[in-house]
Scaffold this motif. Structure first.
Motif, PDB file in Angstrom:
ATOM      1  N   ALA A  36       6.886  -5.177  -6.187  1.00 19.13           N
ATOM      2  CA  ALA A  36       6.949  -5.706  -7.544  1.00 19.13           C
ATOM      3  C   ALA A  36       8.375  -5.656  -8.074  1.00 19.13           C
ATOM      4  CB  ALA A  36       6.022  -4.916  -8.457  1.00 19.13           C
ATOM      5  N   TRP A 340      -5.495 -10.370  -5.362  1.00 21.17           N
ATOM      6  CA  TRP A 340      -4.146 -10.943  -5.488  1.00 21.17           C
ATOM      7  C   TRP A 340      -3.843 -11.826  -4.275  1.00 21.17           C
ATOM      8  CZ3 TRP A 340       0.219  -8.246  -2.778  1.00 21.17           C
ATOM      9  CH2 TRP A 340       1.430  -8.924  -2.931  1.00 21.17           C
ATOM     10  N   LYS A 345      -0.912 -14.878  -4.406  1.00 21.53           N
ATOM     11  CA  LYS A 345       0.085 -14.187  -3.581  1.00 21.53           C
ATOM     12  C   LYS A 345       1.012 -15.183  -2.891  1.00 21.53           C
ATOM     13  CE  LYS A 345       0.626 -10.772   0.105  1.00 21.53           C
ATOM     14  NZ  LYS A 345      -0.071  -9.875   1.068  1.00 21.53           N
ATOM     15  N   ILE A 354       3.283 -11.326  -8.020  1.00 21.22           N
ATOM     16  CA  ILE A 354       2.723 -10.094  -8.596  1.00 21.22           C
ATOM     17  C   ILE A 354       2.737 -10.186 -10.113  1.00 21.22           C
ATOM     18  CG2 ILE A 354       3.121  -7.617  -8.903  1.00 21.22           C
ATOM     19  CD1 ILE A 354       4.125  -7.547  -6.019  1.00 21.22           C
TER      20      ILE A 354
END
Length: 381
Positions: A36, A340, A345, A354
């Motif tokens: 992230a 995700w 993604k 993210i």
């Protein structure tokens, strides 16, 4: 708890509170902490990131709202007022304990084969005592009482600085050579006694929402209360004062940072000064926008306002959902990061995807917040 709708509210404060709760939800909803953006993650010890602004923002908003509450209840007798305050703080503290034990409860209910012992033994041996809601409860109780006896804005400012000074002196007196060492500081020393290492966050010897940090956190609420009183006055002089306080606190944070570090886990004095400075300026900006452009501001910030009307409920529900989704297995990983991977993604790169996923996560809860708002259901403690 009661369900109540109020006709007169400070709309900019609702938006401010909503911004804080949305930031808290986004920070908690990161599906991959290793990839992230750094600003989406809490600093491990020293420094400050965007994620570190979420919790103090909510504390600041609580202080501003407390100024409004105290104005409406200024003629109540002390026993009556204290009864209401302790009742609210007690419920909030118990909700925090319930929030903390949800992973253990879900484990025994959904995945009994992975449980180490009995439900009671795991709760008693591993249950975390303190947390976000518990700190809010303690700070709320102390802050409201102080707000009742501190009649002037200067009194609030001096009380906040006193709490920061006490916190800072404690660090330096406990360990003069290395007051903010991760392995040994006054905050971690107290945590090892109350609640004890087994009941700290993730079973560590230090709890980021432990007792000692509550001292400086109370200063965050008092500074929010100071801002709330100035917003209630709603005069050019008061708003100019709020701007001045924001600038002065930033300067004080620069000076204090020469002797203390900026640390969210320890909730140090410079951390309080810098965050409170930013929040004063943000609260002022929102107030001016809603004063000059009420319809446009109400339209643009509406999503945040609806989040700010039921913040504790939304926080607990999102936390429960995250706990479940992280615990439930899927073929490749836990279900939450798997979601995700199945949705966004890789869009625009891993870090951006993210961020996009956390935005989508918040959008999902916006539907519930909007429904409650339209039905005029506002759940308060």
């Amino acid at each position: 708890m009661r369900i109540k709708a109020k006709k007169e509210r400070l709309e900019s404060l609702d938006v401010f509170r909503g911004l804080a709760i949305v930031c808290m939800i986004m920070v908690d909803a990161v599906p991959d902490f290793e990839q992230a953006y750094p600003w989406m993650l809490h600093t491990t010890w020293q420094g400050i990131s965007f994620a570190d602004m979420a919790f103090p923002g909510f504390v600041f908003a609580m202080g501003a709202a407390a100024a409004i509450w105290l104005q409406k209840h200024e003629r109540e007798w002390w026993p009556e007022m204290l009864g209401k305050v302790m009742h609210r703080a007690g419920i909030l503290f118990l909700l925090g304990i319930l929030y903390n034990v949800m992973p253990i409860l879900f484990q025994h209910l959904l995945l009994p084969g992975t449980a180490v012992g009995s439900l009671w033994s795991d709760l008693w041996g591993q249950g975390r005592l303190f947390g976000v809601l518990q700190r809010l409860a303690m700070v709320y109780a102390v802050g409201i009482v102080l707000g009742r006896v501190l009649h002037t804005k200067i009194d609030l400012l001096m009380a906040a600085l006193f709490f920061l000074l006490v916190s800072s002196v404690g660090f330096h007196c406990f360990s003069p050579d290395a007051p903010f060492a991760q392995a040994d500081n006054i905050s971690s020393a107290i945590d090892q006694v109350i609640p004890g290492s087994a009941h700290c966050y993730m079973g560590a010897s230090f709890d980021p929402e432990g007792l000692y940090g509550t001292i400086a956190c109370t200063a965050s609420m008092l500074l929010g209360m100071l801002a709330g009183r100035l917003l209630l006055e709603n005069t050019p002089e008061a708003l100019l004062q709020l701007l001045s306080y924001g600038i002065v606190l930033a300067g004080a944070g620069v000076i204090w940072n020469q002797v203390d570090i900026i640390s969210k886990p320890l909730w140090t004095a410079p951390y309080v000064l810098f965050t409170s400075s930013a929040f004063m300026l943000l609260a002022l900006l929102l107030h001016v926008l809603f004063s000059l452009l009420p319809k446009l501001s109400s339209f643009c910030f509406h999503p945040f306002r609806v989040f700010g009307m039921n913040p504790i409920l939304i926080y607990m529900l999102t936390g429960a959902a995250l706990t479940l989704l992280w615990m439930l297995p899927s073929p490749e990983a836990a279900l939450f990061p798997r979601l995700w991977g199945m949705t966004v993604k890789g869009i625009g790169g891993i870090p951006f995807s993210i961020f996009l996923f956390t935005v989508l996560w918040c959008s999902c809860w916006w539907g519930l917040a909007e429904y409650l708002y339209r039905r005029r259901i506002f759940i308060k403690i």
